[in-house]
Design an enzyme around this catalytic site. Structure first.
Site, PDB file in Angstrom:
ATOM      1  N   TRP A 129      36.816  45.935  35.132  1.00 32.51           N
ATOM      2  CA  TRP A 129      35.731  45.373  35.666  1.00 32.51           C
ATOM      3  C   TRP A 129      34.418  45.769  34.972  1.00 32.51           C
ATOM      4  O   TRP A 129      34.137  46.853  34.753  1.00 32.51           O
ATOM      5  CB  TRP A 129      35.736  45.617  37.361  1.00 32.51           C
ATOM      6  N   ASP A 210      40.094  52.842  42.368  1.00 35.49           N
ATOM      7  CA  ASP A 210      39.210  51.789  43.103  1.00 35.49           C
ATOM      8  C   ASP A 210      40.112  50.706  43.726  1.00 35.49           C
ATOM      9  O   ASP A 210      40.862  50.026  42.757  1.00 35.49           O
ATOM     10  CB  ASP A 210      38.489  51.200  42.022  1.00 35.49           C
ATOM     11  N   LYS A 245      36.599  41.008  50.477  1.00 37.68           N
ATOM     12  CA  LYS A 245      37.675  40.250  50.285  1.00 37.68           C
ATOM     13  C   LYS A 245      38.491  40.073  51.646  1.00 37.68           C
ATOM     14  O   LYS A 245      38.660  39.014  51.949  1.00 37.68           O
ATOM     15  CB  LYS A 245      38.355  40.432  48.788  1.00 37.68           C
TER      16      LYS A 245
END
Length: 394
Positions: A129, A210, A245
């Site tokens: 990311w 993460d 999410k």
């Protein structure tokens, strides 16, 4: 006074939101932004979240500041969700703070590590990311990459990763994705993880895990396996987590930073985390964390949420399978099996930047220039259009 400052080009992913909104074409599809949409293309309000919200609003509680570390009830449910029985909660082996989303957890963690190990460098997967680089560079770290994606085979580069990790200097900071790798969706097998952990443990690496999509891969417990294995090994490591999410609480910015410290250094670590919060935003927001704590702390609501999470996961899996099936029928000379082996919200399609630009310009299908798409943006109503668009540019 500020004319000497460079212009900010904008985030390549978040910038798609505004561009997509201004596109007048009726058949437009946004596969670029990592947001879960339901089969009607809406960001869902989960029933369990709605019930918890109604209960909280009905209680009419005052809105004072939370402590720097956040809500105690929230921190307890985070520890249970991530670590389960891999730690003894009574032994104070995990320092947990509530943060402003997963990004806030990464930021506080990066600042904390810069204080603790100022000479260390950071290694992230290639690719990762984009904001991983920005956050650690912003904290003053040199950021390096270790091999992860093998383009020819479109699979995890285990040998390359193992060799690179085995050559790290002591106290290297290594960022790992426990599940649903962003952007590739490609995950190491457990036997790969075991060998990688053996090497990282031997190199005395500092691990930063993460996990933003727990439950979107194989399931809540399966997706947290790497975290619990690190705890079982007695490693010192950090975990950034998010409920954006999995609870569909994007705008509430509900995250956490957990540091598995061992008992002896818990007080020092917890105090340093609070210090970095105080220097940044002082205390975290209340309402989103209260929703998560209420849902996870209530057995009935927790069970309901797990069912809703499973439905979201199953929809993502079904749309991935439908995409592979449709592309295979449309382009039988090409092999799309690699997409089926990826997991989570994202798929690494192998599309080039020019192909992605053609998708947007000619077919109103938006994706990230790396070729990453968000599978959750697919629905029965747009799937055929996306397949035809892909076929046209491939």
């Amino acid at each position: 006074m500020f004319e000497h400052l460079p212009l900010y080009a904008g985030d390549p992913i978040l910038g798609l939101i505004g561009e997509f909104a201004e596109d007048p074409r009726p058949n437009k599809v946004n596969l670029g932004v990592g947001i879960y949409y339901d089969e009607l293309g809406r960001v869902p309000l989960l029933p369990s979240v709605q019930q918890a919200e109604e209960l909280l609003v009905g209680e009419h509680q005052p809105r004072s500041y939370l402590p720097m570390e956040g809500s105690p009830a929230y921190r307890r449910v985070v520890e249970q969700l991530l670590f389960a029985d891999s730690v003894d909660a009574s032994r104070n082996s995990v320092a947990i703070i509530q943060t402003v989303g997963g990004s806030g957890a990464l930021k506080v963690g990066a600042d904390f590590l810069k204080t603790a190990w100022s000479d260390s460098q950071v290694w992230v997967s290639d690719p990762t990311w984009d904001n991983h680089l920005g956050i650690f560079q912003g904290a003053g770290f040199t950021v390096n990459r270790y091999p992860y994606f093998e383009p020819a085979a479109k699979q995890f580069d285990f040998e390359g990763a193992l060799q690179a990790l085995g050559a790290l200097p002591a106290k290297a900071i290594v960022l790992l994705h426990p599940c649903c790798h962003n952007p590739t969706g490609i995950q190491p097998e457990r036997e790969h993880w075991v060998k990688m952990l053996d090497v990282l443990q031997a190199r005395d690496a500092i691990l930063f895990l993460d996990i933003a999509y727990q439950g979107f891969g194989k399931g809540l417990d399966e997706d947290a396996w790497l975290i619990r294995e690190c705890a079982r090994r007695g490693l010192t490591f950090l975990v950034s987590s998010s409920f954006s999410k999995t609870f569909s609480l994007y705008g509430e910015r509900v995250g956490a930073l957990s540091v598995h410290t061992g008992r002896d250094s818990h007080a020092q670590v917890f105090g340093q985390l609070k210090l970095h919060v105080r220097r940044n935003y002082s205390s975290p927001p209340m309402f989103g964390a209260s929703i998560v704590a209420r849902v996870l702390g209530d057995p009935a609501l927790n069970q309901q949420w797990q069912g809703e999470l499973a439905q979201m996961r199953d929809r993502i899996t079904a749309m991935r399978a439908a995409l592979v099936e449709g592309l295979t029928k449309r382009l039988p000379e090409q092999d799309f099996a690699f997409l089926a082996h990826q997991e989570g919200m994202f798929a690494y399609t192998g599309l080039s930047a020019p192909q992605v630009r053609a998708l947007k310009a000619e077919h109103a299908v938006y994706a990230v220039e790396t070729g990453r798409i968000c599978i959750a943006g697919l629905s029965p109503s747009n799937l055929d259009h996306v397949i035809e668009a892909f076929a046209a540019v491939m």
